[in-house]
Design a protein around this motif. Sequence first.
Motif, mmCIF file in Angstrom:
data_model
loop_
_atom_site.group_PDB
_atom_site.id
_atom_site.type_symbol
_atom_site.label_atom_id
_atom_site.label_comp_id
_atom_site.label_asym_id
_atom_site.label_seq_id
_atom_site.Cartn_x
_atom_site.Cartn_y
_atom_site.Cartn_z
ATOM 1 N N PHE A 254 11.396 -37.991 46.647
ATOM 2 C CA PHE A 254 10.155 -38.269 45.929
ATOM 3 C C PHE A 254 9.345 -36.989 45.696
ATOM 4 C CE2 PHE A 254 5.739 -39.834 45.631
ATOM 5 C CZ PHE A 254 5.898 -40.685 44.547
ATOM 6 N N LYS A 255 9.390 -36.057 46.624
ATOM 7 C CA LYS A 255 8.661 -34.791 46.434
ATOM 8 C C LYS A 255 9.184 -34.049 45.205
ATOM 9 C CE LYS A 255 7.290 -30.530 48.776
ATOM 10 N NZ LYS A 255 7.606 -29.689 47.602
ATOM 11 N N GLU B 43 5.593 -42.354 50.331
ATOM 12 C CA GLU B 43 6.573 -43.108 49.535
ATOM 13 C C GLU B 43 7.385 -44.070 50.386
ATOM 14 O OE1 GLU B 43 8.558 -39.101 50.521
ATOM 15 O OE2 GLU B 43 6.552 -39.907 50.190
ATOM 16 N N GLY C 264 4.676 -39.887 39.506
ATOM 17 C CA GLY C 264 4.984 -40.359 40.860
ATOM 18 C C GLY C 264 4.219 -41.610 41.210
ATOM 19 N N ASP C 265 2.925 -41.663 40.819
ATOM 20 C CA ASP C 265 2.123 -42.868 41.078
ATOM 21 C C ASP C 265 2.706 -44.068 40.344
ATOM 22 O OD1 ASP C 265 0.447 -41.373 42.638
ATOM 23 O OD2 ASP C 265 -1.190 -41.268 41.171
ATOM 24 N N LEU D 24 10.550 -35.427 42.628
ATOM 25 C CA LEU D 24 10.082 -36.177 41.464
ATOM 26 C C LEU D 24 8.651 -35.770 41.120
ATOM 27 C CD1 LEU D 24 10.634 -39.931 40.759
ATOM 28 C CD2 LEU D 24 8.363 -38.965 40.515
ATOM 29 N N ASN D 25 7.777 -35.684 42.133
ATOM 30 C CA ASN D 25 6.393 -35.270 41.905
ATOM 31 C C ASN D 25 6.322 -33.853 41.332
ATOM 32 O OD1 ASN D 25 4.686 -37.412 42.454
ATOM 33 N ND2 ASN D 25 4.624 -37.010 44.643
ATOM 34 N N ASP D 26 7.113 -32.959 41.909
ATOM 35 C CA ASP D 26 7.093 -31.564 41.471
ATOM 36 C C ASP D 26 7.615 -31.407 40.045
ATOM 37 O OD1 ASP D 26 6.121 -30.924 43.940
ATOM 38 O OD2 ASP D 26 8.042 -30.229 44.747
ATOM 39 N N HIS E 234 8.018 -34.082 37.572
ATOM 40 C CA HIS E 234 7.400 -34.936 36.546
ATOM 41 C C HIS E 234 5.891 -35.082 36.696
ATOM 42 C CE1 HIS E 234 11.316 -36.323 34.950
ATOM 43 N NE2 HIS E 234 11.713 -36.244 36.224
ATOM 44 N N GLY E 235 5.337 -34.606 37.780
ATOM 45 C CA GLY E 235 3.893 -34.709 37.973
ATOM 46 C C GLY E 235 3.498 -35.906 38.818
ATOM 47 N N HIS E 236 2.294 -35.811 39.405
ATOM 48 C CA HIS E 236 1.853 -36.850 40.331
ATOM 49 C C HIS E 236 1.532 -38.165 39.636
ATOM 50 C CE1 HIS E 236 1.485 -33.367 42.997
ATOM 51 N NE2 HIS E 236 1.557 -34.238 43.989
#
Length: 418
Positions: free
Chosen positions: A192-193, A231, A204-205, A195-197, A199-201
């Motif tokens: 998940f980290k 997550e 991720g939300d 993914l956040n890095d 595609h952006g937070h």
Amino acid sequence: MGHDRRSGQGAWAGRRPGAIIPSPSSPARETGRVMTSADDDGIRQALLQLLEANPPDEEKLLARFESRRKEGESVYSAILYILTHLSFSETEAERHWRRIRRHRESLRKETHRDVGLRVALLDYFVNVCHELKNPKVIEIAIYESTARSAVTDGLTGLFNHAYFLSALRRETQRSKRHGLKLSLAMLDLDDFKHLNDTHGHLAGDGVLMKAASLMTQSLREVDIAARYGGEEFALILPDTPRMGAFVVADRIRKRVDEHFRRRKGGPAVTMSGGVATFPDDAADLEQLIKRADEGLYRAKAEGKNRVTVIGGERRQHPRVPVTHRVTVRGEGHAAAARAKNLSEGGLLVSFARAVPVGSPLDLTLRPRGGIAVGVRGEVVRVEPHGAQGRVLYDLGLRFLAEPGGPSLPLLRRLISDV
């Protein structure tokens, strides 16, 4: 507070009638049974119907409450607690209820109109029996919205960590009291980290919210879904044995995988999980969480996008501890390992890296002063452990009955020599 356990949400939606809440200067009376979120949701829903009804319809619904009372439910204490937050034993609550209904009739005669149940109840507790001194009248929708924020996660709408712990404590106590199985599934979004890095937070939300939605669609009314943190999610599955919990958790995993795989241009999202069962795998709440987390860690170590079940192993052969040196061969590579225990059916070795479950391996056991024995086995479990400041992995192998498999007489000799 009742909640719809199918969605993991409270019964919050829609406009609701008023509740009478004791003010800080009017301490709530504690006389017996206290309503909690574990109480019967059916009583609560019936009560809300009663309060939404016009006064003429209240009589029919009041009769329904009377029939519930005959079936043995603690109706009156539930009604009074939800409306006033005053706690009474069922006997005392019934006595107050009869008086409230008589008081309502008296007010009808005096005012020449039906004041309804709520006004009669308020006047009774303030001016007749003086249980309330300075109450606050509030719409139930507003009160429940405030109460909801205390037990739910703001992003996903699932129950929060605090509610999860209280619900799991309640369910373990119930399971212990009635001799029932209780399973816990811990689920975590893979990578998940990253993914956040990438595609952006905000993306991720969105993934967290969609995963929570897919999760709640897969549950029964009695199941409880919570956001454990970050997550990671937790599922409390009452009256559910080990393999039943695996089916639920794996169904959620597949739905998450399939949903995000169908989305063109979106991130690839998978989920891993671990399942443990009370009391088979744990003696208390803390141990149950730890065991389910162990299953989750094992699923990650075995390659992610899978659910691992803790416990349930059935050993057909007795195991004996050994310290034999082992050479492990797989995919054209050889490496040294150390055997930890041995039986006629399998072998446990300590190895420097994780190997995916299901992998076939060729091993050579080299006992001190003995004859080397070649065996072929399949990896059936992988567990990490620390040793001298580094991470090693225990590989559990099941011997394969095929050409090149272990020689039973040689194995028996190895075991008998220990």
